[in-house]
Design an enzyme around this catalytic site. Structure first.
Site, PDB file in Angstrom:
ATOM      1  N   LYS A  26       0.836  -1.204   0.000  1.00  0.00           N
ATOM      2  CA  LYS A  26       0.000   0.000   0.000  1.00  0.00           C
ATOM      3  C   LYS A  26       0.870   1.253   0.000  1.00  0.00           C
ATOM      4  CE  LYS A  26      -3.798  -0.576   2.386  1.00  0.00           C
ATOM      5  NZ  LYS A  26      -4.407  -0.842   3.693  1.00  0.00           N
ATOM      6  N   ARG A  96      -3.298   3.045   8.543  1.00  0.00           N
ATOM      7  CA  ARG A  96      -3.602   1.892   7.685  1.00  0.00           C
ATOM      8  C   ARG A  96      -2.427   0.925   7.662  1.00  0.00           C
ATOM      9  NH1 ARG A  96      -4.702   4.590   1.975  1.00  0.00           N
ATOM     10  NH2 ARG A  96      -5.980   2.716   1.688  1.00  0.00           N
ATOM     11  N   GLY A 105      -8.333  -7.537   4.260  1.00  0.00           N
ATOM     12  CA  GLY A 105      -9.093  -7.753   5.478  1.00  0.00           C
ATOM     13  C   GLY A 105      -8.283  -8.230   6.667  1.00  0.00           C
ATOM     14  N   MET A 107      -5.486  -6.795   8.166  1.00  0.00           N
ATOM     15  CA  MET A 107      -5.061  -5.752   9.081  1.00  0.00           C
ATOM     16  C   MET A 107      -6.132  -4.681   9.119  1.00  0.00           C
ATOM     17  SD  MET A 107      -2.381  -7.026   9.920  1.00  0.00           S
ATOM     18  CE  MET A 107      -0.694  -7.398   9.659  1.00  0.00           C
ATOM     19  N   ARG A 352      -3.480  -1.409  -6.444  1.00  0.00           N
ATOM     20  CA  ARG A 352      -2.685  -2.637  -6.345  1.00  0.00           C
ATOM     21  C   ARG A 352      -3.088  -3.551  -7.492  1.00  0.00           C
ATOM     22  NH1 ARG A 352      -5.851  -4.642  -0.998  1.00  0.00           N
ATOM     23  NH2 ARG A 352      -7.900  -4.616  -1.929  1.00  0.00           N
ATOM     24  N   HIS A 468     -16.148  -8.889   1.258  1.00  0.00           N
ATOM     25  CA  HIS A 468     -15.060  -9.770   1.727  1.00  0.00           C
ATOM     26  C   HIS A 468     -15.174 -11.156   1.100  1.00  0.00           C
ATOM     27  CE1 HIS A 468     -13.239 -12.650   4.613  1.00  0.00           C
ATOM     28  NE2 HIS A 468     -12.274 -11.751   4.625  1.00  0.00           N
ATOM     29  N   ARG A 574       0.792 -48.033 -15.480  1.00  0.00           N
ATOM     30  CA  ARG A 574       0.935 -49.037 -14.415  1.00  0.00           C
ATOM     31  C   ARG A 574       0.104 -50.251 -14.801  1.00  0.00           C
ATOM     32  NH1 ARG A 574      -0.803 -44.276 -12.096  1.00  0.00           N
ATOM     33  NH2 ARG A 574       0.573 -43.245 -10.593  1.00  0.00           N
ATOM     34  N   ARG A 630       5.209 -49.822 -17.398  1.00  0.00           N
ATOM     35  CA  ARG A 630       5.912 -50.409 -16.259  1.00  0.00           C
ATOM     36  C   ARG A 630       5.397 -51.820 -16.024  1.00  0.00           C
ATOM     37  NH1 ARG A 630       5.223 -47.837 -10.442  1.00  0.00           N
ATOM     38  NH2 ARG A 630       3.222 -48.886 -10.564  1.00  0.00           N
ATOM     39  N   GLU A 758      14.076 -45.583  -8.131  1.00  0.00           N
ATOM     40  CA  GLU A 758      13.218 -45.327  -6.970  1.00  0.00           C
ATOM     41  C   GLU A 758      13.809 -45.877  -5.687  1.00  0.00           C
ATOM     42  OE1 GLU A 758       9.382 -47.151  -7.678  1.00  0.00           O
ATOM     43  OE2 GLU A 758      10.287 -48.737  -8.878  1.00  0.00           O
ATOM     44  N   SER A 777      13.458 -43.428 -15.314  1.00  0.00           N
ATOM     45  CA  SER A 777      12.304 -42.635 -14.922  1.00  0.00           C
ATOM     46  C   SER A 777      12.322 -42.576 -13.403  1.00  0.00           C
ATOM     47  CB  SER A 777      11.020 -43.283 -15.428  1.00  0.00           C
ATOM     48  OG  SER A 777       9.925 -42.520 -14.985  1.00  0.00           O
ATOM     49  N   GLY A 779      10.980 -42.494 -10.092  1.00  0.00           N
ATOM     50  CA  GLY A 779       9.726 -42.783  -9.392  1.00  0.00           C
ATOM     51  C   GLY A 779       9.819 -42.110  -8.039  1.00  0.00           C
ATOM     52  N   THR A 780       9.453 -40.851  -8.011  1.00  0.00           N
ATOM     53  CA  THR A 780       9.759 -40.058  -6.814  1.00  0.00           C
ATOM     54  C   THR A 780       8.857 -40.377  -5.629  1.00  0.00           C
ATOM     55  OG1 THR A 780       8.487 -38.271  -7.812  1.00  0.00           O
ATOM     56  CG2 THR A 780      10.878 -38.150  -7.972  1.00  0.00           C
ATOM     57  N   ASN A 781       7.755 -41.088  -5.853  1.00  0.00           N
ATOM     58  CA  ASN A 781       6.962 -41.498  -4.680  1.00  0.00           C
ATOM     59  C   ASN A 781       7.761 -42.483  -3.846  1.00  0.00           C
ATOM     60  OD1 ASN A 781       4.962 -39.981  -5.795  1.00  0.00           O
ATOM     61  ND2 ASN A 781       3.725 -41.707  -6.481  1.00  0.00           N
ATOM     62  N   ASP A 782       8.201 -43.571  -4.505  1.00  0.00           N
ATOM     63  CA  ASP A 782       8.979 -44.567  -3.763  1.00  0.00           C
ATOM     64  C   ASP A 782      10.354 -44.033  -3.394  1.00  0.00           C
ATOM     65  OD1 ASP A 782       7.242 -46.573  -3.308  1.00  0.00           O
ATOM     66  OD2 ASP A 782       7.728 -47.730  -5.106  1.00  0.00           O
ATOM     67  N   CYS A 844       8.128 -39.601 -12.931  1.00  0.00           N
ATOM     68  CA  CYS A 844       6.755 -40.074 -13.054  1.00  0.00           C
ATOM     69  C   CYS A 844       6.041 -40.160 -11.721  1.00  0.00           C
ATOM     70  CB  CYS A 844       6.715 -41.426 -13.764  1.00  0.00           C
ATOM     71  SG  CYS A 844       7.518 -42.729 -12.824  1.00  0.00           S
ATOM     72  N   TYR A 864      11.631 -35.017 -19.612  1.00  0.00           N
ATOM     73  CA  TYR A 864      10.185 -34.864 -19.502  1.00  0.00           C
ATOM     74  C   TYR A 864       9.713 -35.066 -18.071  1.00  0.00           C
ATOM     75  CZ  TYR A 864       9.805 -39.958 -19.198  1.00  0.00           C
ATOM     76  OH  TYR A 864       9.926 -41.257 -18.785  1.00  0.00           O
TER      77      TYR A 864
END
Ligand code: ADP
Ligand code: MG
Ligand code: MG
Length: 892
Positions: A26, A96, A105, A107, A352, A468, A574, A630, A758, A777, A779-782, A844, A864
């Site tokens: 502001k 202000r 809303g 502050m 703003r 609001h 899968r 896979r 993985e 590839s 496998g970022t979950n495992d 993946c 990718y």
């Protein structure tokens, strides 16, 4: 000496727009507008550094702050020809807040500060308008008491309501000067009664009380919640703006309003806003009176009989419209502005970047790029990838029957259905129990944002397009219908009434934030159109990004959806999901229950035609784009029946007795399946399973290539590899099957065999594994599970606590852990490339659709990312932003 205070006003300023970190949004923009020669009431900004100092030093101000404030105040006094606390020409100010990031809303602002029993008389005389003076004083007492002294505003509203009732008045504007004077007395009594001390009369006490309240509010619960929801660090602090008051409440040549340079709902390039004659400050957003439209066109569109500003104050309107164009051209972005008209003179109080719906954001970005106001690259950077989600999801089916309960304002587009709840706490409670809710409120306030965040949609019965509820809902991307005045809400009985019907807590309603309709029950939805501005921006995105975007898909429907969203292949198919179909699971179980290899092969032979058809379908949809398949990954016991009843069913279907089934299930039971007999370990122990799958893949590839003329290049992916030897053994079998299929069909095609990375061991040994693997590839979950040593399914019970205690910044299953998991990825990518420079690298896991993780993939130089179909457009945009350098700073 540190400069704690920056002045602005009268065509100059010590600050600038790019000083928002120091001056808050502001303050920086008030300075910028002053520099641009736009009329801004003079004032000064106390910097965010004071806030930080204050909290670092046990709520103490820097020693020289008072002196700097007094200096700056003197400049304001000179500019206004009035003096703070003066008994002939008193200066009034507003105090202000203004954080770096706009926190609507959060502050609280105090207006008309500097009034007391004496200065109010002086103001009455100087303005020759006692009604105005006392109206301002009562506003001040109410606001100051609420914000600074903690005496809630309902105390004052009750006094005023009672008075209006006694006199038979409807509007505040009908209250006379004498009555306000009398009410002021009652207000002050109320304060004294509540606090046990009188309302402060010393204007310096008032000023510092308000400044302290602004800094104090930085740490109030709703500010903390807002920061948590929007990832705003607590150490940013807020600035305080002290500014000379201008008055929109001095008569019918005065007004106050809120406006946007373009329509924040649709993005249309039209002047948009609301105002009120003879009103002050937050009257417009508070919904006390029905706001009037800014333009004639908007008034006509709403068939309102209240005159528009364009009609009722044409000259001031023209001036405001000129400011609109000037500010938009200057900031090169849609602006949200606040203004006040005092006796036909326009004053700007805020500008703003305006919050907007995604639809509007797209239209504005594309339009502005076409208008030459911004570049295409800037247009791309303007859209938050996650926000696209709203456009990709269904809207109400126009053909579906709607039982309309009421109509309100289309405050934030999109359709939402859910069970009605009447408070934010209930919303949070119900959602925690797994319910979908629509939050219904008379109006919302900052305390409600937690509930608004979890609700499917928000319905209010009071307030306009800038209320609001409307502003916050648009910011959150929540559908919202505001100001549905025909609905009666009874909080106590937890019921709403409309169109002669009663809807109780827990009943389902549907709201359409694009039309303002409120409907009984759940209304069916249809798929979105992906044309127009969306398509245009996506075209631009695709020329910028260098990461490819694939999808995780195993069903034809998912694959088709992903193609429609622009997927460039399948990064993860899968195969296990393909075996749960009722017909196939029988053969699958037969295979698992078979006593020997021969039995297994016989069962697998039954599965082969199904599996082949699966791949034929996918290859056809993907039309020659790469498809990574896979091979079977989960432990075999996942396919076996669990309950006695299910076992009996299987026994009946397969002719194998229950005891045998039970025994086999017990034999396959594992104490830690995530780390058990799964992934390539299955292929090693039961080679015939992977052989069948490979045969299905190659036969399908041959058939589709032959038939369509579009050559399929299958990518066969081995899961859970930890050593090169595993891969070698399996690759040998796959190559053998390929040869057999090619020979039998007299058709050859290229294919790749690669592996998931993985396991930490695979990442570290990637150099060696790449001797055999043609692609990796991640496998970022495992990989996340095995790196952290925690299971995703069990992490829920402690991850939230870890986040609260600041141990994890994010849930590592949602946003890639760059430091740990990321380092393993970087190591694997580097070592893999050293061995095989053209090795294909992709990701993946869930992270493939997360913008922050995608920025990381760009940095590591992956080829990718692969994500679920609905995230494909998000990933495309995030990839383009990553290519343009977004998210790079946090990678350092
Ligand atoms: P918020 O951040 O909640 O928008 P603001 O500080 O912008 O709070 O104040 C809310 C409203 O109060 C403004 O839109 C404006 O109408 C009014 N206001 C603030 N300062 C002044 C002032 N100096 N003169 C007149 N009105 C003011
Ligand atoms: Mg406010
Ligand atoms: Mg404001």
């Amino acid at each position: 000496m540190t400069k704690w205070v920056y002045s602005f006003g009268a065509g100059t300023a010590e600050g600038r727009a790019d000083m928002r970190n120091l001056l808050g949004g502001k303050g920086a923009n008030l300075a910028e507008m002053s520099n641009l020669g736009i009329p801004v009431p003079p004032g000064f900004t106390i910097t965010t550094e004071v806030c930080t100092y204050y909290y670092d030093n046990g709520n103490q101000y820097p020693a020289d702050l008072v002196e700097q404030v007094n200096e700056a105040l003197k400049t304001v006094e000179e500019g206004m020809g009035a003096k703070f606390g003066d008994l002939t020409m008193p200066l009034l100010v507003s105090v202000r807040s203004g954080a770096r990031a706009s926190m609507p809303g959060m502050m609280d602002t105090v207006l008309n500060l500097g009034l007391n029993d004496e200065t109010v008389e002086a103001l009455a005389k100087a303005s020759n308008d006692p009604r105005f003076a006392y109206d301002s004083y009562r506003r001040f007492i109410q606001m100051y008491s609420d914000v600074v002294l903690g005496v809630e505003h309902h105390h004052f509203e009750e006094i005023l309501e009672r008075h209006k009732e006694d006199r038979g008045l409807n509007l505040d504007t009908e209250v006379t000067a004498d009555d306000w004077k009398m009410l002021v007395g009652q207000y002050k009594d109320k304060v004294a009664e509540q606090l046990g001390r009188p309302f402060p009369q010393d204007v310096q006490d008032q000023l510092w009380g308000a400044i302290g309240a602004v800094f104090g509010s930085w740490m109030n619960q709703r500010a903390i919640t807002y920061r948590r929801l929007h990832n705003i660090p607590a150490n940013w602090g807020t600035a305080v703006n002290v500014q000379a008051m201008v008055f929109g409440n001095m008569g019918n040549d005065c007004a106050t309003g809120v406006c946007f340079t373009r329509n924040p709902s649709t993005g249309e390039n039209e002047f948009y806003g609301e105002y009120l004659v003879n009103a002050q400050g937050e009257d417009v957003v508070a919904g006390i009176r029905t706001p009037q439209q800014l333009t004639k066109a908007a008034r006509e569109a709403q068939s309102s009989d209240l005159p528009s500003m364009e009609e009722c104050m044409p000259e001031v309107f023209a001036e405001l419209n000129a400011v609109r164009h000037k500010l938009e051209a200057h900031y090169c972005d849609m602006q949200d502005m606040e203004f006040t008209v005092q006796k036909n003179k326009l004053w700007m109080l805020q500008t703003r970047g305006g919050k907007r719906t995604v639809k509007a954001a797209l239209k504005i970005a594309v339009d502005m790029a076409r208008e030459g106001l911004i570049t295409r690259k800037q247009a791309i950077m303007r859209i938050e990838p996650q926000a696209l989600d709203q456009l990709l999801h269904p809207t109400l089916d126009p053909k579906a029957k709607r039982e309309i309960l009421a109509r309100g304002l289309p405050a934030s587009p999109g359709a939402a259905s859910g069970k009605v709840v009447f408070s934010a706490e209930d919303a949070e409670e119900w959602v925690a129990k797994g319910e979908k809710v629509v939050l219904v409120r008379i109006e919302t306030s900052p305390e409600d944002i937690g509930g608004m965040h979890v609700a499917q949609g928000i319905l209010t019965t009071r307030g306009g397009m800038t209320s609001h509820a409307a502003v916050v809902a648009r910011g959150m991307g929540r559908p919202c219908v505001a100001g549905a005045g025909d609905i009666r809400v009874d909080y106590k009985a937890k019921v709403l009434k409309a169109a002669g019907k009663e809807v109780r807590e827990g009943d389902v309603i549907t709201i359409d934030g694009s039309t303002g309709q409120v409907m009984l029950g759940e209304v069916p939805t249809i798929q979105p159109e992906l044309t127009g501005d969306f398509a245009t921006l996506m075209e631009w995105v695709d020329t910028i990004r260098n990461l490819r975007v694939r999808t995780n898909a195993e069903t034809p429907l998912d694959a088709q959806t992903a193609r429609k969203f622009g997927a460039e292949g399948i990064g993860l198919c899968r195969t296990e999901h393909m075996f749960f179909d009722p017909q196939r699971i029988i053969s699958m179980r037969e295979m698992i229950l078979a006593g020997d290899e021969k039995g297994r092969r016989a069962a697998l032979a039954k599965l082969l035609p199904y599996q082949r058809q699966d791949f034929i379908d996918l290859f056809e949809i993907m039309q020659g784009l790469p498809v990574t398949v896979r091979l079977l990954d989960p432990p075999l016991h996942e396919f076996l029946p669990h309950t006695e009843a299910e076992m009996a069913d299987v026994a009946r279907e397969s002719g194998i007795d229950v005891a045998t089934i039970k025994a086999r299930a017990e034999q396959l039971h594992e104490s830690n399946p995530m780390l058990g007999h799964r992934g390539c370990r299955l292929g090693i122990t039961y080679p015939e399973i992977y052989e069948m799958q490979a045969q299905a893949i190659f036969e399908a590839a041959v058939e589709v290539s032959r038939r369509t003329g579009k050559t399929v290049t299958p990518e066969i992916m081995i899961p859970l590899v930890g050593t090169k030897k595993e891969l070698d053994l399996l690759k040998e079998a796959i190559d053998r099957v390929a040869e057999e299929v090619f020979t039998a069909s007299k058709y050859r095609l290229d294919y790749l065999v690669g592996t998931m990375i993985e396991l930490p061991r695979a990442a570290l040994r990637a150099g060696q594994i790449a001797e055999s693997a043609e692609f990796f590839s991640f496998g970022t979950n495992d990989l996340t599970q095995t790196t952290f040593g925690m299971s995703r399914d069990d992490a829920g019970s402690f991850v939230e606590v870890y986040r609260q205690k600041g141990i994890y910044e994010n849930d590592p299953f949602a946003t890639l852990d760059r430091d740990g998991v990321g380092e393993l990825i970087a190591i694997a990518a580097e070592r893999g490339r050293q061995t095989r420079p053209n090795i294909k690298l992709g990701i993946c896991g869930e992270h493939g659709g997360d913008p922050a993780s995608i920025a990381f993939c760009q940095k590591v130089g992956l080829d990718y990312v692969s994500c679920s179909p609905y995230r494909v457009p998000i990933a495309r945009l995030a990839a383009a932003q990553a290519a343009l350098g977004a998210g790079a700073e946090s990678l350092a």
